[in-house]
Write a protein that holds these residues in place. Structure first.
Motif, PDB file in Angstrom:
ATOM      1  N   ARG A  51       0.942  -1.482  -0.044  1.00 54.46           N
ATOM      2  CA  ARG A  51      -0.014  -0.074   0.335  1.00 54.46           C
ATOM      3  C   ARG A  51       0.917   0.899  -0.159  1.00 54.46           C
ATOM      4  NH1 ARG A  51      -5.031   2.424  -1.717  1.00 54.46           N
ATOM      5  NH2 ARG A  51      -5.196   4.839   0.234  1.00 54.46           N
ATOM      6  N   ASP A  52       2.102   1.313   0.780  1.00 54.64           N
ATOM      7  CA  ASP A  52       2.888   2.130   0.927  1.00 54.64           C
ATOM      8  C   ASP A  52       3.424   2.723  -0.472  1.00 54.64           C
ATOM      9  OD1 ASP A  52       5.024   4.606   1.410  1.00 54.64           O
ATOM     10  OD2 ASP A  52       5.779   3.057   2.157  1.00 54.64           O
ATOM     11  N   LEU A  53       4.005   1.226  -1.215  1.00 57.94           N
ATOM     12  CA  LEU A  53       4.711   1.540  -2.948  1.00 57.94           C
ATOM     13  C   LEU A  53       3.399   2.364  -3.714  1.00 57.94           C
ATOM     14  CD1 LEU A  53       6.519   0.979  -4.503  1.00 57.94           C
ATOM     15  CD2 LEU A  53       5.868  -1.149  -4.464  1.00 57.94           C
ATOM     16  N   ARG A  54       2.050   1.374  -4.377  1.00 60.29           N
ATOM     17  CA  ARG A  54       1.760   2.094  -4.152  1.00 60.29           C
ATOM     18  C   ARG A  54       0.982   3.453  -4.252  1.00 60.29           C
ATOM     19  NH1 ARG A  54      -0.215  -2.928  -4.350  1.00 60.29           N
ATOM     20  NH2 ARG A  54      -1.723  -2.906  -2.662  1.00 60.29           N
ATOM     21  N   THR A  55       1.305   3.801  -2.857  1.00 63.35           N
ATOM     22  CA  THR A  55       0.997   5.213  -2.493  1.00 63.35           C
ATOM     23  C   THR A  55       1.457   6.152  -3.121  1.00 63.35           C
ATOM     24  OG1 THR A  55      -0.780   4.698  -0.334  1.00 63.35           O
ATOM     25  CG2 THR A  55       0.780   6.651  -0.270  1.00 63.35           C
ATOM     26  N   LEU A  60       3.641   9.865  -7.280  1.00 65.48           N
ATOM     27  CA  LEU A  60       4.797  10.413  -8.477  1.00 65.48           C
ATOM     28  C   LEU A  60       3.791  10.886  -9.641  1.00 65.48           C
ATOM     29  CD1 LEU A  60       7.436  10.083  -9.818  1.00 65.48           C
ATOM     30  CD2 LEU A  60       7.354   7.854 -10.435  1.00 65.48           C
ATOM     31  N   ALA A  61       2.660   9.436  -9.974  1.00 67.68           N
ATOM     32  CA  ALA A  61       2.180  10.359 -11.081  1.00 67.68           C
ATOM     33  C   ALA A  61       1.268  12.048 -11.225  1.00 67.68           C
ATOM     34  CB  ALA A  61       0.861   8.751 -11.196  1.00 67.68           C
ATOM     35  N   GLU A 110      -3.232  12.205   4.910  1.00 71.98           N
ATOM     36  CA  GLU A 110      -2.109  12.553   5.104  1.00 71.98           C
ATOM     37  C   GLU A 110      -1.057  12.529   3.660  1.00 71.98           C
ATOM     38  OE1 GLU A 110       1.976  10.897   7.046  1.00 71.98           O
ATOM     39  OE2 GLU A 110      -0.050  11.256   8.497  1.00 71.98           O
ATOM     40  N   SER A 111      -2.131  11.520   3.044  1.00 67.40           N
ATOM     41  CA  SER A 111      -1.081  12.025   1.546  1.00 67.40           C
ATOM     42  C   SER A 111      -1.737  12.488   0.399  1.00 67.40           C
ATOM     43  CB  SER A 111      -0.732  10.247   1.034  1.00 67.40           C
ATOM     44  OG  SER A 111      -0.452   9.271   2.029  1.00 67.40           O
ATOM     45  N   ALA A 112      -2.872  12.884   1.054  1.00 71.21           N
ATOM     46  CA  ALA A 112      -3.630  13.467   0.351  1.00 71.21           C
ATOM     47  C   ALA A 112      -2.705  15.219   0.052  1.00 71.21           C
ATOM     48  CB  ALA A 112      -4.945  13.287   0.198  1.00 71.21           C
ATOM     49  N   ALA A 113      -2.725  15.662   0.903  1.00 72.00           N
ATOM     50  CA  ALA A 113      -2.186  16.931   1.316  1.00 72.00           C
ATOM     51  C   ALA A 113      -0.787  17.132   1.370  1.00 72.00           C
ATOM     52  CB  ALA A 113      -2.471  16.787   3.078  1.00 72.00           C
ATOM     53  N   ALA A 114       0.154  15.645   0.838  1.00 69.16           N
ATOM     54  CA  ALA A 114       0.991  15.830   0.637  1.00 69.16           C
ATOM     55  C   ALA A 114       0.901  16.053  -1.136  1.00 69.16           C
ATOM     56  CB  ALA A 114       2.079  14.778   1.566  1.00 69.16           C
ATOM     57  N   SER A 115      -0.142  14.984  -1.871  1.00 73.73           N
ATOM     58  CA  SER A 115      -0.375  15.336  -3.623  1.00 73.73           C
ATOM     59  C   SER A 115       0.250  16.706  -3.804  1.00 73.73           C
ATOM     60  CB  SER A 115      -1.124  14.749  -3.238  1.00 73.73           C
ATOM     61  OG  SER A 115      -2.594  15.751  -3.594  1.00 73.73           O
TER      62      SER A 115
END
Length: 189
Positions: A51-55, A60-61, A110-115
């Motif tokens: 999941r971390d790898l896919r995130t 990146l994308a 958290e990931s969305a905020a960093a995206s």
């Protein structure tokens, strides 16, 4: 001991390449380990889980798409800007199908905020300012454009238009014309 040269960035990029080759849903830490001819356990010091790898691939994308979109929009307005951004999404999906699929991954807050997701919305809103839309119509139009870009690209990539005329390129151009007309004549509430 970690294999020399393996780091989070390199693994993320290799995972993105793997996604483009075999499909985003097939990307796992185990599949990536096989690519490097190492044991999966040796990668866990760089990525926590599949999941971390896919995130990380999704982030990146999103960044790559935002960079391409920014470059394509420079100096453009109106229909020209609309077509430029639409073509960025379509071309990226064709060139990088696994990464494009990754960009659709639902991210945790958290990931969305960093995206780079915010950059995508800003680019779309910049286009819409040329159509003089105000809130809440601008938000409705952002959603319309996102649905159009992703919907058409997904159907086209899935072979949904492959057995019928007219040519998909002709349809794409006509649909962009229709979107431009709709945005210029946005209906009143």
């Amino acid at each position: 001991m970690a294999r020399a040269g393996l780091n989070t960035e390199r693994l993320t990029l290799a995972g993105a390449e793997l996604a483009d080759e075999v499909g985003f849903d097939q990307v796992t830490v185990s599949a990536l380990a096989r690519r490097f001819d190492v044991k999966a356990a040796s990668l866990y010091s760089h990525v926590r889980s599949s999941r971390d790898l896919r995130t990380r691939i999704a982030l990146l994308a999103l960044e790559e798409l935002a960079d391409r979109g920014s470059a394509a929009l420079a100096g453009r307005a109106g229909k020209d800007a609309l077509a430029a951004l639409a073509n960025v999404y379509r071309d990226y999906a064709r060139e990088r199908p696994g990464r494009y699929a990754a960009a659709q991954l639902r991210l945790d807050p958290e990931s969305a905020a960093a995206s780079a997701g915010g950059r995508h919305a800003e680019m779309t809103r910049a286009i819409l300012r040329g159509y003089h839309l105000t809130e809440p119509d601008q938000t409705h139009a952002v959603r319309l454009l996102g649905s159009f870009f992703h919907g058409y690209v997904s159907l086209e990539m899935g072979g949904g238009f492959s057995h019928s005329a007219p040519d998909t390129e002709e349809t794409w151009v006509r649909m962009l014309d229709a979107l431009d007309a709709l945005l210029r004549n946005w209906p009143a509430p």
